[in-house]
Design a protein around this motif. Structure first.
Motif, PDB file in Angstrom:
ATOM      1  N   ILE B 127     -11.907 109.881  -4.844  1.00  0.00           N
ATOM      2  CA  ILE B 127     -11.714 111.546  -4.581  1.00  0.00           C
ATOM      3  C   ILE B 127     -11.588 112.004  -5.875  1.00  0.00           C
ATOM      4  O   ILE B 127     -12.362 113.162  -6.223  1.00  0.00           O
ATOM      5  CB  ILE B 127     -10.579 111.760  -3.588  1.00  0.00           C
ATOM      6  N   LEU B 128     -10.794 111.343  -6.746  1.00  0.00           N
ATOM      7  CA  LEU B 128     -10.565 111.890  -8.131  1.00  0.00           C
ATOM      8  C   LEU B 128     -12.175 112.171  -8.875  1.00  0.00           C
ATOM      9  O   LEU B 128     -12.361 113.254  -9.492  1.00  0.00           O
ATOM     10  CB  LEU B 128      -9.964 111.054  -9.162  1.00  0.00           C
ATOM     11  N   PHE B 129     -12.925 110.968  -8.724  1.00  0.00           N
ATOM     12  CA  PHE B 129     -14.387 111.208  -9.344  1.00  0.00           C
ATOM     13  C   PHE B 129     -15.425 112.071  -8.481  1.00  0.00           C
ATOM     14  O   PHE B 129     -16.344 112.262  -8.939  1.00  0.00           O
ATOM     15  CB  PHE B 129     -14.886 109.787  -9.534  1.00  0.00           C
ATOM     16  N   GLN B 130     -14.765 112.765  -7.426  1.00  0.00           N
ATOM     17  CA  GLN B 130     -15.657 113.808  -6.821  1.00  0.00           C
ATOM     18  C   GLN B 130     -15.438 115.294  -7.027  1.00  0.00           C
ATOM     19  O   GLN B 130     -16.136 116.398  -7.032  1.00  0.00           O
ATOM     20  CB  GLN B 130     -15.359 113.732  -5.323  1.00  0.00           C
ATOM     21  N   THR B 131     -14.089 115.240  -7.970  1.00  0.00           N
ATOM     22  CA  THR B 131     -13.646 116.759  -8.617  1.00  0.00           C
ATOM     23  C   THR B 131     -14.767 116.939  -9.511  1.00  0.00           C
ATOM     24  O   THR B 131     -15.322 116.174 -10.365  1.00  0.00           O
ATOM     25  CB  THR B 131     -12.252 116.520  -8.971  1.00  0.00           C
ATOM     26  N   SER B 139     -20.431 111.269 -14.852  1.00  0.00           N
ATOM     27  CA  SER B 139     -21.989 111.443 -15.395  1.00  0.00           C
ATOM     28  C   SER B 139     -22.087 111.145 -16.827  1.00  0.00           C
ATOM     29  O   SER B 139     -23.270 110.716 -16.967  1.00  0.00           O
ATOM     30  CB  SER B 139     -22.293 113.151 -15.145  1.00  0.00           C
ATOM     31  N   VAL B 140     -20.962 111.131 -17.387  1.00  0.00           N
ATOM     32  CA  VAL B 140     -20.908 110.527 -18.684  1.00  0.00           C
ATOM     33  C   VAL B 140     -20.951 109.058 -18.836  1.00  0.00           C
ATOM     34  O   VAL B 140     -21.930 108.133 -19.431  1.00  0.00           O
ATOM     35  CB  VAL B 140     -20.000 110.940 -19.812  1.00  0.00           C
ATOM     36  N   ILE B 141     -20.010 108.334 -18.111  1.00  0.00           N
ATOM     37  CA  ILE B 141     -19.778 106.836 -18.097  1.00  0.00           C
ATOM     38  C   ILE B 141     -19.713 106.647 -16.421  1.00  0.00           C
ATOM     39  O   ILE B 141     -18.976 107.024 -15.756  1.00  0.00           O
ATOM     40  CB  ILE B 141     -18.396 106.305 -18.497  1.00  0.00           C
ATOM     41  N   PRO B 142     -20.728 106.184 -15.887  1.00  0.00           N
ATOM     42  CA  PRO B 142     -20.735 106.095 -14.334  1.00  0.00           C
ATOM     43  C   PRO B 142     -19.770 104.849 -13.893  1.00  0.00           C
ATOM     44  O   PRO B 142     -19.926 103.916 -14.166  1.00  0.00           O
ATOM     45  CB  PRO B 142     -22.013 105.639 -14.221  1.00  0.00           C
ATOM     46  N   PHE B 143     -18.824 105.286 -13.087  1.00  0.00           N
ATOM     47  CA  PHE B 143     -17.642 104.710 -12.704  1.00  0.00           C
ATOM     48  C   PHE B 143     -17.925 104.051 -11.131  1.00  0.00           C
ATOM     49  O   PHE B 143     -17.738 103.054 -10.771  1.00  0.00           O
ATOM     50  CB  PHE B 143     -15.986 105.149 -12.800  1.00  0.00           C
ATOM     51  N   THR B 144     -18.337 105.346 -10.378  1.00  0.00           N
ATOM     52  CA  THR B 144     -18.336 104.952  -8.996  1.00  0.00           C
ATOM     53  C   THR B 144     -19.328 104.022  -8.472  1.00  0.00           C
ATOM     54  O   THR B 144     -20.402 104.192  -8.923  1.00  0.00           O
ATOM     55  CB  THR B 144     -18.577 106.306  -8.190  1.00  0.00           C
ATOM     56  N   TYR B 145     -19.005 102.932  -7.907  1.00  0.00           N
ATOM     57  CA  TYR B 145     -19.724 101.991  -7.377  1.00  0.00           C
ATOM     58  C   TYR B 145     -20.753 101.372  -8.588  1.00  0.00           C
ATOM     59  O   TYR B 145     -21.719 100.723  -8.618  1.00  0.00           O
ATOM     60  CB  TYR B 145     -20.865 102.457  -6.332  1.00  0.00           C
ATOM     61  N   THR B 146     -19.802 101.017  -9.531  1.00  0.00           N
ATOM     62  CA  THR B 146     -20.536 100.405 -10.830  1.00  0.00           C
ATOM     63  C   THR B 146     -19.459  99.119 -11.491  1.00  0.00           C
ATOM     64  O   THR B 146     -18.356  99.208 -10.928  1.00  0.00           O
ATOM     65  CB  THR B 146     -20.786 101.429 -12.040  1.00  0.00           C
ATOM     66  N   VAL B 147     -19.908  98.683 -12.333  1.00  0.00           N
ATOM     67  CA  VAL B 147     -18.765  97.351 -12.962  1.00  0.00           C
ATOM     68  C   VAL B 147     -17.740  98.193 -13.568  1.00  0.00           C
ATOM     69  O   VAL B 147     -16.579  97.874 -13.620  1.00  0.00           O
ATOM     70  CB  VAL B 147     -19.560  96.463 -13.820  1.00  0.00           C
ATOM     71  N   PHE B 148     -17.965  99.351 -14.137  1.00  0.00           N
ATOM     72  CA  PHE B 148     -16.834  99.956 -14.766  1.00  0.00           C
ATOM     73  C   PHE B 148     -15.935 100.453 -13.724  1.00  0.00           C
ATOM     74  O   PHE B 148     -14.635 100.626 -14.067  1.00  0.00           O
ATOM     75  CB  PHE B 148     -17.353 101.287 -15.419  1.00  0.00           C
TER      76      PHE B 148
END
Lengths: 214, 277
Positions: B127-131, B139-148
């Motif tokens: 949810i935080l990454f939907q704000t 958009s700078v470092i893709p976290f959602t559904y990635t290795v990050f």
């Protein structure tokens, strides 16, 4: 000379208000008083480890109230020595000079001279674990003296030692004071130590320091 | 424990001492509880181990998906341990050395990841990454559904444990040597760096290992925030779940045993390093 002018300090329910005292150049002063009266706090204020809310701290004629602890020309030996746990005895003694970026040869020369003087030359490679109480105090003393301070603050340096080591330590402290020409403020609650060492006794009670010549 | 030693002298003496001596009974109950719990853990591990065969383990190890999952787990756990340590050292030091307004509140907030259900942490991250801000970071470092995202999900929980460990370590180390270092010319930061951190070596090893071990087993937040895509965000706990969900119990057991092995190797290695420090 060490001088406190109307120094105040407060934390929670403990406070010092308008503390005044003076130790003349080259004197060996002993600060006495009951447990919890604020002796260690006074020493820490002089060191710069606690910032007074009011008043001035003078060391060797200069107002050092706003100075950092390392810029006050003070050597500090806290209770139990507070040695650096991971360093050898030699590294401890040379620490202040290393921080001041002195040449390695100068550091080695100072360390070995002080170690000889304090009778701990055979311990230079040892780590602090396993040192006796007397050895720890000598190392702490060497570490403080290495930076050639004008003033030496000793917080109960003898009280933790065995009885048979106390006289030797007192003789050493007196000799060091003369040879290094430092002004000493020695905190204790032992009147015997004061009788043996003091040129001047400062008695602290209820936030007031009274001086008398020994 | 002396009373337990009596058992080896003579069982009757031991029983008699249990009847007569309340101290012997006290130690006996403690020993019984400890032995019961230790046996319970060992029984779980042994039961799992004997349910599998070396062949199952070998065939699991030959799977490309599982090899990737092992690689990703080792990589992300190591990164998480390192990041957790980087965050835990300054936070632990601040909590151990400073008193400030709202400290109790800050401490409670830092403990939230420990008490929250892991799945909820994953959901909160999502949810935080939907704000607005989260979306920008994403958009700078893709976290959602990635290795990050795997690393971040592991980090949130690993760091909370690392902070507790580092705070305890700094609490144990006296501030006096730092004070002396300051009178010798160090700044507070310099005194911490030169005097306290070298003395905190064991604590740092412990903090990194606890963060590593926690991360290895982290499933809920990783699943929710980073997904369970094979060859992409699949870590070992995800593999266990995926294998179970397709009915491959042998594969799930083999991967579980591998995780037990990794965790034990790391904990033993860290302990050895910590003791030498």
């Amino acid at each position: 000379m060490i001088e406190l002018q109307n120094v105040s300090w407060r934390v929670d329910d403990f406070s010092l208000t308008g503390v005044n005292c003076a130790v003349q150049d080259g004197d060996y002063a002993v600060l006495m008083g009951p447990t919890g009266c604020g002796k260690t706090t006074v020493v820490e204020i002089i060191c710069g480890l606690r910032k007074p809310s009011a008043g001035r701290v003078m060391v060797a004629g200069a107002d050092v109230t706003g100075c950092l602890p390392g810029d006050r020309n003070i050597g500090y030996v806290p209770q139990d020595g507070a040695l650096f746990p991971t360093m050898t005895v030699g590294e401890q003694i040379g620490f202040g000079l290393q921080v001041r970026r002195r040449a390695k040869d100068d550091i080695n020369e100072s360390v070995s001279r002080l170690a000889q003087e304090l009778g701990i030359a055979h311990l230079l490679e040892r780590r602090v674990h396993g040192l006796s109480g007397g050895e720890r105090q000598r190392v702490a003393l060497g570490r403080a003296l290495a930076v050639e301070p004008r003033v030496l603050l000793l917080d109960e340096p003898i009280s933790a030692l065995d009885e048979d080591m106390r006289e030797g330590m007192m003789a050493l402290l007196k000799r060091i004071q003369k040879e290094h020409a430092v002004t000493v403020l020695h905190v204790t609650h032992s009147s015997w130590e004061a009788d043996q060492l003091a040129d001047c006794v400062l008695r602290m009670e209820n936030g007031v320091i009274e001086a008398r010549k020994a | 424990m002396a009373s337990l030693a009596r058992f080896f002298i003579g069982p009757w003496d031991f029983i008699l001492s249990l009847v007569r001596d309340p101290n012997a009974r006290f130690w006996f109950y403690l020993a019984l509880s400890t032995a019961g719990y230790v046996l319970f853990i060992v029984a779980m591990l042994v039961a799992t181990a004997v349910h599998s065969t070396p062949g199952d383990l070998l065939s699991a190890l030959q799977s490309r998906e599982i090899q990737h999952s092992i690689y990703l787990s080792l990589l992300t756990c190591s990164l998480t341990a390192l990041l957790s340590l980087l965050a835990a050292v300054p936070i632990g030091y601040l909590l151990a050395r400073c008193r400030f307004f709202g400290k109790a509140l800050v401490e409670s907030i830092l403990d939230i990841p420990i008490v929250l259900p892991p799945m909820v942490i994953g959901l909160c991250l999502l949810i935080l990454f939907q704000t607005g801000l989260g979306g920008f970071v994403d958009s700078v470092i893709p976290f959602t559904y990635t290795v990050f995202g795997v690393v971040l999900a592991q980090f949130v929980i690993g760091v909370a444990f690392a902070i507790r460990t580092m705070r305890g370590t700094f609490d144990q180390l006296s501030q006096r040597p730092e004070d002396v270092a300051m009178t010798l010319g160090c700044s507070r930061g310099g005194a911490m760096w030169r005097v306290t951190l070298p003395a905190a070596g064991k604590g740092m090893v412990a903090a990194a290992s606890v963060a590593w071990a926690r991360s290895l087993g982290e499933f809920g937040p990783v699943l929710v925030f980073a997904g369970a895509t094979r060859m992409k965000t699949e870590v070992l706990p995800t593999t266990v779940w995926l294998e179970l969900s397709v009915g491959n119990l042998e594969g799930a057991i083999a991967v579980s045993l591998l995780m037990v092995l990794f965790a034990m190797v790391v904990l033993v290695a860290m302990r050895l390093v910590g003791e030498r420090w």
